[in-house]
Design a protein around this motif. Structure first.
Motif, PDB file in Angstrom:
ATOM      1  N   LEU A  68      46.691   0.555  51.235  1.00 21.74           N
ATOM      2  CA  LEU A  68      46.918   1.805  51.977  1.00 21.74           C
ATOM      3  C   LEU A  68      48.258   2.412  51.567  1.00 21.74           C
ATOM      4  CD1 LEU A  68      45.363   3.380  54.091  1.00 21.74           C
ATOM      5  CD2 LEU A  68      46.583   2.157  55.868  1.00 21.74           C
ATOM      6  N   GLU A  76      47.720   4.137  48.324  1.00 18.33           N
ATOM      7  CA  GLU A  76      46.881   5.294  48.653  1.00 18.33           C
ATOM      8  C   GLU A  76      47.748   6.414  49.243  1.00 18.33           C
ATOM      9  OE1 GLU A  76      43.606   7.730  49.135  1.00 18.33           O
ATOM     10  OE2 GLU A  76      43.799   5.922  47.945  1.00 18.33           O
ATOM     11  N   GLY A 108      44.461  11.325  57.769  1.00 18.74           N
ATOM     12  CA  GLY A 108      43.773  10.133  57.271  1.00 18.74           C
ATOM     13  C   GLY A 108      44.700   8.926  57.193  1.00 18.74           C
ATOM     14  N   ARG A 142      45.765   7.785  60.774  1.00 16.71           N
ATOM     15  CA  ARG A 142      44.654   7.143  61.482  1.00 16.71           C
ATOM     16  C   ARG A 142      44.448   5.716  60.966  1.00 16.71           C
ATOM     17  NH1 ARG A 142      39.687   9.687  59.581  1.00 16.71           N
ATOM     18  NH2 ARG A 142      40.140   8.205  57.918  1.00 16.71           N
ATOM     19  N   ASP A 143      44.407   5.553  59.632  1.00 19.27           N
ATOM     20  CA  ASP A 143      44.141   4.229  59.070  1.00 19.27           C
ATOM     21  C   ASP A 143      45.269   3.244  59.345  1.00 19.27           C
ATOM     22  OD1 ASP A 143      41.814   5.324  58.220  1.00 19.27           O
ATOM     23  OD2 ASP A 143      42.360   5.460  56.100  1.00 19.27           O
ATOM     24  N   SER A 144      46.528   3.719  59.221  1.00 18.88           N
ATOM     25  CA  SER A 144      47.640   2.795  59.471  1.00 18.88           C
ATOM     26  C   SER A 144      47.739   2.499  60.967  1.00 18.88           C
ATOM     27  CB  SER A 144      48.961   3.367  58.935  1.00 18.88           C
ATOM     28  OG  SER A 144      49.222   4.627  59.510  1.00 18.88           O
ATOM     29  N   ARG A 168      45.262   2.273  63.082  1.00 22.56           N
ATOM     30  CA  ARG A 168      44.230   1.261  63.391  1.00 22.56           C
ATOM     31  C   ARG A 168      44.761  -0.140  63.121  1.00 22.56           C
ATOM     32  NH1 ARG A 168      38.739   2.095  64.034  1.00 22.56           N
ATOM     33  NH2 ARG A 168      38.361  -0.022  63.290  1.00 22.56           N
ATOM     34  N   PRO A 213      38.622  -4.134  61.172  1.00 22.38           N
ATOM     35  CA  PRO A 213      38.500  -3.319  59.959  1.00 22.38           C
ATOM     36  C   PRO A 213      37.386  -2.289  60.153  1.00 22.38           C
ATOM     37  CG  PRO A 213      38.585  -5.653  59.404  1.00 22.38           C
ATOM     38  CD  PRO A 213      38.520  -5.568  60.892  1.00 22.38           C
ATOM     39  N   ALA A 214      37.559  -1.115  59.541  1.00 21.37           N
ATOM     40  CA  ALA A 214      36.615  -0.015  59.776  1.00 21.37           C
ATOM     41  C   ALA A 214      35.164  -0.388  59.454  1.00 21.37           C
ATOM     42  CB  ALA A 214      37.037   1.194  58.953  1.00 21.37           C
ATOM     43  N   GLN A 248      43.259  -6.664  60.998  1.00 21.80           N
ATOM     44  CA  GLN A 248      43.767  -6.610  59.632  1.00 21.80           C
ATOM     45  C   GLN A 248      45.262  -6.875  59.606  1.00 21.80           C
ATOM     46  OE1 GLN A 248      41.973  -2.725  58.588  1.00 21.80           O
ATOM     47  NE2 GLN A 248      41.752  -3.597  56.563  1.00 21.80           N
ATOM     48  N   SER A 269      46.169  -3.768  54.393  1.00 24.35           N
ATOM     49  CA  SER A 269      44.906  -3.265  53.835  1.00 24.35           C
ATOM     50  C   SER A 269      44.230  -4.337  52.981  1.00 24.35           C
ATOM     51  CB  SER A 269      45.116  -2.004  53.023  1.00 24.35           C
ATOM     52  OG  SER A 269      46.428  -1.883  52.591  1.00 24.35           O
TER      53      SER A 269
END
Length: 336
Positions: free
Chosen positions: A158, A161, A210, A213-215, A217, A224-225, A252, A255
């Motif tokens: 992540l 990314e 994005g 939101r991912d971090s 979570r 994990p999604a 998690q 990532s």
């Protein structure tokens, strides 16, 4: 005993070989950083001379690109440190902090650019279209190169990314700026400059959302999604010999590195170790979860009996744990 997830993102869907070393990642990011820093300095000068907000906004964007790559590099260093002292997972979450910081800077920068662009829509200043166009075209080339560099690093992280999203957005920004510059040169419509800026702001907001939101979570210890904990619990309790699964946690660490813990009750007389090995294999093979902690016990006889109405003792024993977290997955009576 159980495997401890050293398989960084083993079985990722990413296209590259899993042998991409962190050193190679660092080299690619370093290369992108060099390209961006040199071009950014030149662009600030040209932006001021040409009076173009789109150019200055691109330069500001490139500054955050550079910062995001520096953050990513620092986070990689920290995450590679071995676990010791109070940090039993090591500093693996440094990468998630970096991703969150990247998302936040994208948001803040977008807000400032939106404000400036609206001001310029109301009262457009003079813009040097020719200079703006030449710089934007050069910017496209530099950003394609930088984007290529970062895409060679392992984007399942992540952190990487985050840096990638910054630079990719910048590429879109330059394309927008080039189009706006062309419009200014051909028609003299100077509002094209702030309009291009607003399009870029929308792209930045999307990328920032994005990342945050991912971090977020991961910080909130969400599963994990791609894992549905309820379905996972039902899957485990359906395995031979398993009577009940509760206190199931899946989260998690960073990532591509999930961990799981659960309390498993096995039928009386069942082989606890065989059941644990079976469940670990299911988790490893079907869910790519290798960092597992399973507490496996024999179920008390009462759990297997159907409690009679008014028979309190059986129902109390069935609870087994003082306060199980989350749903309790029980074997359906019709399973054999």
């Amino acid at each position: 005993m159980s495997g401890h997830g050293h398989e960084h993102g083993a079985g990722d869907h990413s296209g590259h070989s899993h042998g991409v070393s962190a050193d190679a990642d660092r080299r690619w990011l370093g290369l992108a950083l060099g390209l961006i820093t040199v071009f950014m300095a030149a662009e600030v000068a040209v932006g001021i001379v040409a009076g173009s907000l789109a150019l200055l906004s691109d330069a500001a964007h490139m500054l955050t690109d550079a910062a995001s790559i520096v953050l990513a590099l620092i986070a990689m260093r920290l995450a590679a440190r071995p676990a010791r002292g109070g940090f039993t997972y090591g500093l693996k979450r440094a990468e998630i902090l970096s991703a969150q910081a990247n998302g936040l800077t994208l948001f803040l920068l977008g807000g400032w650019l939106a404000y400036e662009a609206v001001r310029r829509l109301i009262a457009p200043p003079q813009v040097e279209g020719g200079l703006m166009l030449a710089t934007a075209l050069t910017g496209i080339v530099v950003n394609v190169a930088a984007t290529y560099c970062i895409s060679k690093a392992n984007r399942t992280s992540l952190n990487v990314e985050g840096a990638y999203q910054h630079v990719l957005n910048d590429l879109f920004a330059f394309i927008g700026t080039a189009i706006a510059a062309l419009v200014v040169v051909l028609t003299g419509f100077e509002r094209a400059d702030p309009i291009a800026t607003l399009v870029v702001v929308a792209l930045m907001a999307k990328a920032a959302y994005g990342l945050l939101r991912d971090s977020g979570r991961i910080f909130l210890e969400a599963a994990p999604a791609d894992v549905d904990p309820d379905a996972l619990g039902d899957r485990l309790v359906a395995r031979p010999g398993v009577v009940e699964v509760h206190d199931l946690h899946v989260w998690q660490i960073t990532s591509g590195q999930a961990a799981l813990s659960a309390h498993v009750l096995v039928e009386p007389g069942g082989d606890c170790h065989a059941v644990r090995r079976d469940l670990e294999e299911v988790l490893r093979h079907d869910y790519r979860i290798t960092h597992t902690t399973l507490q496996v016990d024999h179920a008390p006889e009462q759990v297997l009996q159907v409690a009679l109405p008014g028979d309190r003792s059986t129902a109390d024993d069935a609870a087994h744990c003082d306060a199980p977290h989350g749903p309790v997955h029980r074997e359906e009576p019709h399973h054999h």
